[in-house]
Write a protein that holds these residues in place. Sequence first.
Motif, PDB file in Angstrom:
ATOM      1  N   TYR A 252      21.693 -11.629   9.644  1.00  0.00           N
ATOM      2  CA  TYR A 252      21.801 -12.985   9.106  1.00  0.00           C
ATOM      3  C   TYR A 252      23.173 -13.576   9.449  1.00  0.00           C
ATOM      4  O   TYR A 252      23.284 -14.710   9.923  1.00  0.00           O
ATOM      5  CB  TYR A 252      21.568 -12.988   7.593  1.00  0.00           C
ATOM      6  N   TRP A 253      24.240 -12.801   9.231  1.00  0.00           N
ATOM      7  CA  TRP A 253      25.592 -13.279   9.538  1.00  0.00           C
ATOM      8  C   TRP A 253      25.752 -13.514  11.032  1.00  0.00           C
ATOM      9  O   TRP A 253      26.302 -14.537  11.456  1.00  0.00           O
ATOM     10  CB  TRP A 253      26.658 -12.293   9.053  1.00  0.00           C
ATOM     11  N   ILE A 254      25.296 -12.571  11.847  1.00  0.00           N
ATOM     12  CA  ILE A 254      25.428 -12.700  13.305  1.00  0.00           C
ATOM     13  C   ILE A 254      24.732 -13.965  13.789  1.00  0.00           C
ATOM     14  O   ILE A 254      25.291 -14.746  14.564  1.00  0.00           O
ATOM     15  CB  ILE A 254      24.854 -11.459  14.024  1.00  0.00           C
ATOM     16  N   ILE A 255      23.524 -14.196  13.329  1.00  0.00           N
ATOM     17  CA  ILE A 255      22.755 -15.374  13.749  1.00  0.00           C
ATOM     18  C   ILE A 255      23.452 -16.659  13.304  1.00  0.00           C
ATOM     19  O   ILE A 255      23.579 -17.616  14.077  1.00  0.00           O
ATOM     20  CB  ILE A 255      21.304 -15.297  13.230  1.00  0.00           C
ATOM     21  N   SER A 256      23.937 -16.678  12.077  1.00  0.00           N
ATOM     22  CA  SER A 256      24.638 -17.869  11.566  1.00  0.00           C
ATOM     23  C   SER A 256      25.868 -18.193  12.408  1.00  0.00           C
ATOM     24  O   SER A 256      26.094 -19.347  12.788  1.00  0.00           O
ATOM     25  CB  SER A 256      25.064 -17.654  10.114  1.00  0.00           C
ATOM     26  N   GLU A 257      26.679 -17.180  12.701  1.00  0.00           N
ATOM     27  CA  GLU A 257      27.900 -17.395  13.484  1.00  0.00           C
ATOM     28  C   GLU A 257      27.574 -17.780  14.924  1.00  0.00           C
ATOM     29  O   GLU A 257      28.222 -18.657  15.507  1.00  0.00           O
ATOM     30  CB  GLU A 257      28.781 -16.142  13.450  1.00  0.00           C
ATOM     31  N   ALA A 258      26.571 -17.154  15.507  1.00  0.00           N
ATOM     32  CA  ALA A 258      26.189 -17.489  16.888  1.00  0.00           C
ATOM     33  C   ALA A 258      25.715 -18.940  16.973  1.00  0.00           C
ATOM     34  O   ALA A 258      26.098 -19.669  17.900  1.00  0.00           O
ATOM     35  CB  ALA A 258      25.099 -16.537  17.386  1.00  0.00           C
ATOM     36  N   LEU A 259      24.906 -19.353  16.025  1.00  0.00           N
ATOM     37  CA  LEU A 259      24.430 -20.744  16.023  1.00  0.00           C
ATOM     38  C   LEU A 259      25.587 -21.722  15.823  1.00  0.00           C
ATOM     39  O   LEU A 259      25.615 -22.793  16.441  1.00  0.00           O
ATOM     40  CB  LEU A 259      23.347 -20.939  14.965  1.00  0.00           C
ATOM     41  N   ALA A 260      26.559 -21.360  14.995  1.00  0.00           N
ATOM     42  CA  ALA A 260      27.729 -22.219  14.793  1.00  0.00           C
ATOM     43  C   ALA A 260      28.511 -22.367  16.097  1.00  0.00           C
ATOM     44  O   ALA A 260      28.967 -23.459  16.441  1.00  0.00           O
ATOM     45  CB  ALA A 260      28.620 -21.647  13.690  1.00  0.00           C
ATOM     46  N   ARG A 261      28.632 -21.274  16.837  1.00  0.00           N
ATOM     47  CA  ARG A 261      29.358 -21.343  18.112  1.00  0.00           C
ATOM     48  C   ARG A 261      28.562 -22.131  19.158  1.00  0.00           C
ATOM     49  O   ARG A 261      29.137 -22.872  19.948  1.00  0.00           O
ATOM     50  CB  ARG A 261      29.675 -19.947  18.630  1.00  0.00           C
TER      51      ARG A 261
END
Length: 188
Positions: free
Chosen positions: A78-87
Amino acid sequence: VASMVLVVMKAAVGYQTGSLCILSEALHSGLDLVAAVVTVVAVALSSRPPDSDHHYGHGKVENISALVETLLLVGTCYWIISEALARLTGASTHTIEPSFWAYAVMVVSIAVDWTRSRALHEAAAKYSSQALEADAIHFSSDILSSGVVIVGLLATQLGRAADMPWLEAADPVAALLVAGVVLWVSFS
């Protein structure tokens, strides 16, 4: 010990390079460390003979440990996906600086995970252990996700060298692929 060393190496290189895909791998390896401890405890508890409170033994402890590992992996994804989408959307920006050490750490990681996976597959077959088999599969997935990280780093570096900024998005895309691999293994 292998998991602890990999976590430290990946976290240091991920921080140094600014690479989300390496940081994702560091988190993934951190969960491997937690999973290894959970598995050791689960196997020890499940091997106890039946007693007055557990007439059929303690074998279900291994199933619970597999569930705990899966839930930890899903939370991390969940964290990885959130951060990747933010980038990817520009909500968060980072400059990625791939280095020799980033590649070296990922190659070492692949070698360590291959060795651990083989040993755990053999032990799981020998002892008919679901927890050991789950760990073996988990480490096998780490080999794939480490390969994805290497491809992401190469694409990012190529994008910078060839003045193709769209290729520099390979780092968060690789992080999404790492999360995808982890989720796929978690639910299979």
